[in-house]
Design an enzyme around this catalytic site. Structure first.
Site, short mmCIF file in Angstrom:
data_model
loop_
_atom_site.label_atom_id
_atom_site.label_comp_id
_atom_site.label_asym_id
_atom_site.label_seq_id
_atom_site.Cartn_x
_atom_site.Cartn_y
_atom_site.Cartn_z
CG ASP A 87 -8.54 3.45 -4.44
OD1 ASP A 87 -9.77 3.43 -4.65
OD2 ASP A 87 -7.75 2.62 -4.95
CB THR A 141 3.30 4.14 -7.41
OG1 THR A 141 4.10 5.01 -6.61
CG2 THR A 141 4.20 3.33 -8.32
CD GLU A 166 -2.92 -1.02 -0.01
OE1 GLU A 166 -3.02 0.06 -0.63
OE2 GLU A 166 -3.53 -2.05 -0.34
CE1 TYR A 178 -7.10 2.68 -0.73
CE2 TYR A 178 -4.76 2.43 -0.22
CZ TYR A 178 -5.88 2.08 -0.97
OH TYR A 178 -5.77 1.13 -1.94
#
Length: 359
Positions: free
Chosen positions: A141, A46, A40, A123
């Site tokens: 997300d 990314t 994560e 998150y």
């Protein structure tokens, strides 16, 4: 707000996911909180394709939390090189050591305790809690925000603190307590493969029967964003000074981008400057022995960060006398440069222009 089809949302989503509609990735389905956390952190800001390579390298180099906690900072930064957002790497190492020191090398099984660890936000805490410990916390997300905003045609902006809380609350209402990990993975997969930002594949979407944006033909209008990013442009000038097979580098210690990484002697200006910088700036004049150096070339590169655009100009200079370096600058052999972690803009310069000097 009308949430009539909340139950249908969850049912249809899980049915779709059970039919093997899922992305295969090396970190999916694992229960090890260390590897979930590692994945994560790497995947923040990314692309999955790029993140996969880094995840596999990190797992090979540091297969356990204890291995990462014991690693040298230089080694970890070097392995991270190219991913950017180096605060993630710094926090990764800090938290690994804190877990070994204060938690006996064990991740907390409580969402709030996970959230208290450096570098772990809502998150990531939700991902660890749900995937490792089956706790009903929704991961929210960009993919999840997009799916929810379109399905319910929500005009609440997603890029405000109030909007993030609103969507997180909604996602937590939708998550089935008995299958939180499957739900979280399913909604992220749907957003990544079907409900994409551009040209969503609505015809194949399992939620299209009740998706309001689809029926209103307004998919491209969701999610709503309130603010625009302000991009700051910065102008860096690097002195790439070679004395035989040696060059000068320094470690960035300032509270700024790339803190902890290495660079060539650098001067920042309000705009790009020319070779007069070599003659006028006191810092560079002090480095270069009078009458014993020659400018061999100037190369330009750019790097786009989240809120900054870096314009870099590299001055390639050769000198016949050893430069007058001052701490924290160091003189290193070109073949040793691979041992140091540099910002991506310098890595690309070295690979494209200075490759022979790295052998």
């Amino acid at each position: 707000m009308d949430f009539t089809h909340q139950k249908e949302f969850t049912r249809l989503l899980l049915d779709w996911h059970r039919k093997e509609n899922r992305r295969e990735m090396p970190w999916k389905g694992i229960r090890d909180p260390y590897r979930i956390w590692l994945a994560e952190i790497i995947l923040q800001q990314t692309r999955v394709e790029q993140g996969r390579e880094y995840y596999e390298r990190f797992v090979e180099a540091y297969p356990t939390l204890a291995d990462l906690a014991a690693a040298r900072e230089e080694e970890v930064f070097r392995l991270w090189q190219g991913l950017g957002y180096y605060n993630r790497c710094r926090n990764l190492l800090h938290t690994a050591r804190e877990l070994m020191k204060s938690h006996g090398g064990v991740f907390p099984k409580n969402y709030e305790e996970l959230l208290s660890l450096k570098g772990i936000g809502p998150y990531t805490a939700a991902a660890i809690a749900s995937f490792a410990f089956d706790l009903p916390h929704a991961v929210v997300d960009g993919n999840v925000l997009r799916v929810l905003a379109r399905y319910f045609a929500l005009h609440t902006p997603i890029d405000t603190p109030a909007g993030k809380k609103y969507f997180t609350r909604l996602a937590n209402e939708l998550i089935p307590p008995e299958e939180p990990a499957i739900f979280n993975q399913a909604i992220m997969d749907l957003g990544a493969t079907i409900c994409k930002p551009q040209a969503p594949n609505c015809g194949q979407c399992p939620l299209n029967s009740f998706c309001k944006a689809f029926h209103q033909r307004k998919q491209e209008q969701f999610p709503v964003k309130l603010t625009r990013k302000t991009i700051r442009e910065r102008y860096f000038h690097y002195l790439v000074c070679w004395f035989g097979d040696k060059t000068i580098i320094r470690k960035r210690e300032e509270k700024d981008i790339w803190c902890g990484l290495y660079e060539f002697p650098m001067i920042e200006r309000e705009r790009l400057a020319g070779k007069e910088l070599l003659l006028e700036d006191p810092a560079w004049k002090n480095l270069l022995p009078d009458g014993c150096w020659e400018l061999k070339g100037i190369t330009e590169r750019k790097q786009q960060l989240t809120h900054q655009l870096i314009h870099a100009r590299f001055f390639y200079v050769e000198t016949t006398r050893e430069p007058r370096i001052l701490s924290p600058q160091i003189l290193v052999q070109g073949k040793q440069l691979h041992q140091y972690a540099f910002p991506g803009i310098i890595v690309r310069y070295l690979h494209c222009v200075q490759q022979p000097l790295l052998l």
